[in-house]
Every structure is written in C-alpha cells, then in structure tokens.
Write a protein that holds these residues in place. Structure first.
Motif, PDB file in Angstrom:
ATOM      1  N   VAL A  15     -12.370  25.442  21.962  1.00 55.88           N
ATOM      2  CA  VAL A  15     -13.798  25.731  21.802  1.00 55.88           C
ATOM      3  C   VAL A  15     -14.250  26.771  22.822  1.00 55.88           C
ATOM      4  CG1 VAL A  15     -16.127  24.756  21.966  1.00 55.88           C
ATOM      5  CG2 VAL A  15     -14.314  23.479  20.800  1.00 55.88           C
ATOM      6  N   GLY A  16     -13.762  26.621  24.053  1.00 58.38           N
ATOM      7  CA  GLY A  16     -14.112  27.596  25.093  1.00 58.38           C
ATOM      8  C   GLY A  16     -13.638  28.994  24.744  1.00 58.38           C
ATOM      9  N   PHE A  51     -13.295  30.257  21.730  1.00 55.72           N
ATOM     10  CA  PHE A  51     -14.204  30.784  20.711  1.00 55.72           C
ATOM     11  C   PHE A  51     -15.542  31.213  21.321  1.00 55.72           C
ATOM     12  CE2 PHE A  51     -11.741  28.224  17.441  1.00 55.72           C
ATOM     13  CZ  PHE A  51     -11.198  29.348  16.834  1.00 55.72           C
ATOM     14  N   VAL A  52     -16.020  30.426  22.273  1.00 61.06           N
ATOM     15  CA  VAL A  52     -17.294  30.756  22.927  1.00 61.06           C
ATOM     16  C   VAL A  52     -17.177  32.079  23.682  1.00 61.06           C
ATOM     17  CG1 VAL A  52     -18.920  30.061  24.736  1.00 61.06           C
ATOM     18  CG2 VAL A  52     -18.095  28.375  23.077  1.00 61.06           C
ATOM     19  N   VAL A  53     -16.100  32.233  24.447  1.00 62.34           N
ATOM     20  CA  VAL A  53     -15.898  33.479  25.196  1.00 62.34           C
ATOM     21  C   VAL A  53     -15.778  34.656  24.240  1.00 62.34           C
ATOM     22  CG1 VAL A  53     -14.290  34.724  26.699  1.00 62.34           C
ATOM     23  CG2 VAL A  53     -14.858  32.330  27.179  1.00 62.34           C
ATOM     24  N   TRP A  54     -15.026  34.455  23.161  1.00 62.01           N
ATOM     25  CA  TRP A  54     -14.860  35.503  22.149  1.00 62.01           C
ATOM     26  C   TRP A  54     -16.216  35.937  21.587  1.00 62.01           C
ATOM     27  CZ3 TRP A  54     -11.887  34.307  16.942  1.00 62.01           C
ATOM     28  CH2 TRP A  54     -11.937  35.448  16.124  1.00 62.01           C
ATOM     29  N   GLN A  55     -17.062  34.950  21.215  1.00 67.02           N
ATOM     30  CA  GLN A  55     -18.368  35.276  20.649  1.00 67.02           C
ATOM     31  C   GLN A  55     -19.264  35.964  21.676  1.00 67.02           C
ATOM     32  OE1 GLN A  55     -19.209  34.742  17.344  1.00 67.02           O
ATOM     33  NE2 GLN A  55     -20.981  36.003  17.857  1.00 67.02           N
ATOM     34  N   LEU A  56     -19.201  35.512  22.923  1.00 71.65           N
ATOM     35  CA  LEU A  56     -20.023  36.128  23.970  1.00 71.65           C
ATOM     36  C   LEU A  56     -19.632  37.587  24.207  1.00 71.65           C
ATOM     37  CD1 LEU A  56     -20.288  33.234  26.598  1.00 71.65           C
ATOM     38  CD2 LEU A  56     -22.112  34.130  25.125  1.00 71.65           C
ATOM     39  N   GLY A 104     -17.083  38.498  15.732  1.00 71.88           N
ATOM     40  CA  GLY A 104     -16.991  37.236  16.441  1.00 71.88           C
ATOM     41  C   GLY A 104     -16.497  36.107  15.556  1.00 71.88           C
ATOM     42  N   ILE A 140     -18.033  33.508  14.656  1.00 71.57           N
ATOM     43  CA  ILE A 140     -19.058  33.055  13.710  1.00 71.57           C
ATOM     44  C   ILE A 140     -18.901  33.784  12.378  1.00 71.57           C
ATOM     45  CG2 ILE A 140     -21.544  33.043  13.234  1.00 71.57           C
ATOM     46  CD1 ILE A 140     -22.030  32.493  16.169  1.00 71.57           C
TER      47      ILE A 140
END
Length: 286
Positions: free
Chosen positions: A50-51, A53-58, A72, A74
C-alpha cells in the motif's frame, strides 16, 4: 535446519521410525499455522505494498508528468474496474502458460539435478553445457520455440519452462549434495539400497533447497510466459502490454503490470505455503 533422523535400520536398508522423525522434528501444532508473528509479517507486507502505491501516486501528483509518460495507480485500477472481463480473460491465458511452464520446468529441473548429482560422468559433460545455455537471453530463444511449436499455447509454455528450469536444477543438485557424510556412511555400512538411500535420506534433505528454487522459478515462469506473448501473442497480458504500448495507453499498460505483479506474488506465496507444509521441521527449528 533440523535434520531428519534415522532411528532404525533393517536388513534391506534404512527405515525411519515415527512420522515425527521422518519430518525431522515434532509436528507443528495447527494453532501455530497462523501465529501472531505470521499475522504481523503479513500486515507489514500489505502495508509495504500500500505504501508503494501511495508513494507512486504522490510522485505522479507532485511532478504531473504527461499521461503518455506515466500515470498513477488510481488510473491503472480505474482501467481494471472499467474492463474487468478483458483483463480477466487475458490474465487466465498468461496464468495457464506460466503454470504449465513451471510444472514442466520443475519436473525436468529436479530430474536433471538428480542426474547431475548421481552421475559424476554426466555432470562433467552436462553441467558446463547447462551453464552456457542459461547465459543465452531467453528472449533470443523464444523465436526458436515458436518455430518448433507454433504460435499457440505450447510455445509460450516452453518459453516459461526454459526460464523456470535452471533454478530447479541448481537447487536440486545443491540440496542432494548437502546430505551429511555421517548419514551417507550409515547407509553404506548397513548396505541400504540406492532407492532407500535416495528416498529416505537424500531427497528429505533436498526438499528445502528444491522449494527455494521453486519460489524463484514460479516468478520467472510468469515472466517467461509474457516473453513468449511479446514475440508471438494474440492474447495474454504480454499482448495487452504490447497493444497498450502501440496505442500509448499507459493506464492499460500499468494495469497489466499490476496484475502481473499480483499473479507472481500470489504464486510465490502459494509455493512458499506448500513448502512450509511439506517441510515443517525447517520452520519448527527457527
């Protein structure tokens, strides 16, 4: 790793006593199958994914690259939700090819590793040849398999087999070569038949090493199936990636990447779970 013990010796060879000894230690209680430590490890793994994916989206939000360069997670997951049947059908094709290649690679790899161990003459000729073949990029071998087996399922499965094969050979050979000298002498002194020695001692010690190779091979088999689809595929996730690339459709491409990673990760943990069930003494000794 705790070693399996040989407690009784018969006139026809070696015989292991209780089931616990055959496993190299007491059976692991079922309550420990999902212990607190395993739950914590699983939770950390999920948090890590999950982390990521979060870094990727950010990163995508902060740098705002054009959609033809990067998207991203999403957007990738949105593509999966929009076309579930499309991705599911192509995922099934790639999964079948990977599993067939893994099964073939495992069977041939274990057999070849055993031949290398039990026949020094064959090993002196075959081992260097195997290393030389393994250094050839499998992308270069894929067209050859297509010439031999056509553009269908078989060629992709054989590409996956070629990639998954070598780790099983090496790990089987190393595992069979790790049997303690004391047990080898015990088998010789008591005139154990070669079959008894192989099944009661050698392969018992080799199982952990074989499963280590299998965990590597299962992920490589997925990549091998995709390589075959790159060369001559009309379906499968490799074909999805190629089609998305030609259309500059990055959401579909990254969605296929995510599905491939999920398949490889799931298969890895399935093989790992099977290894834990078949090699309980290894986990009990930790």
């Amino acid at each position: 790793m705790a070693s399996p013990e040989v407690s009784e010796v018969g006139s026809d060879g070696l015989r292991q006593s209780p089931p616990e000894a055959a496993l190299g230690g007491p059976a692991i209680p079922k309550s420990k199958m999902f212990s607190r430590d395993s739950i914590v490890v699983g939770a950390k793994a999920v948090a890590g994914i999950v982390g990521l994916f979060v870094v990727w989206q950010l990163v995508v939000i902060i740098f705002s690259p054009p959609e033809y360069l990067a998207v991203g997670p999403i957007s990738a997951f949105d593509e999966l939700i929009k076309r579930p049947d499309y991705f599911a059908s192509n995922t099934w094709v790639t999964l079948q090819e990977a599993l067939a290649g893994f099964a073939l690679g495992t069977a041939l790899g274990i057999l070849c590793g055993a031949v290398l161990h039990y026949s020094p003459t064959v090993r002196s000729f075959l081992y260097p040849a195997l290393i030389a073949i393994d250094t050839i990029p499998k992308v270069a071998l894929a067209p050859l398999f297509i010439v031999w087996f056509g553009f269908g399922f078989e060629s992709k499965a054989f590409v996956a087999m070629a990639i998954a094969f070598f780790p099983l050979v090496i790990n089987t050979y190393d595992g069979l070569s790790s049997v303690p000298h004391e047990l080898q002498e015990l088998a010789r002194i008591n005139k154990a038949s070669p079959w008894k020695k192989m099944t009661k001692i050698d392969f018992i010690y080799a199982i952990p090493s074989i499963f280590s190779g299998a965990k590597i091979s299962i992920s490589l088999a997925v990549g091998g199936a995709v390589v075959g689809e790159f060369i001559a595929g009309s379906k499968g996730l490799g074909y999805v990636i190629l089609l998305a690339n030609s259309q500059v459709d990055l959401p579909s491409m990254f969605a296929a990447f995510i599905v491939l990673a999920a398949i490889a990760l799931a298969l890895f943990f399935i093989v790992d779970f099977a290894g834990r069930k078949l090699v309980p003494w290894k986990n009990h000794a930790k």
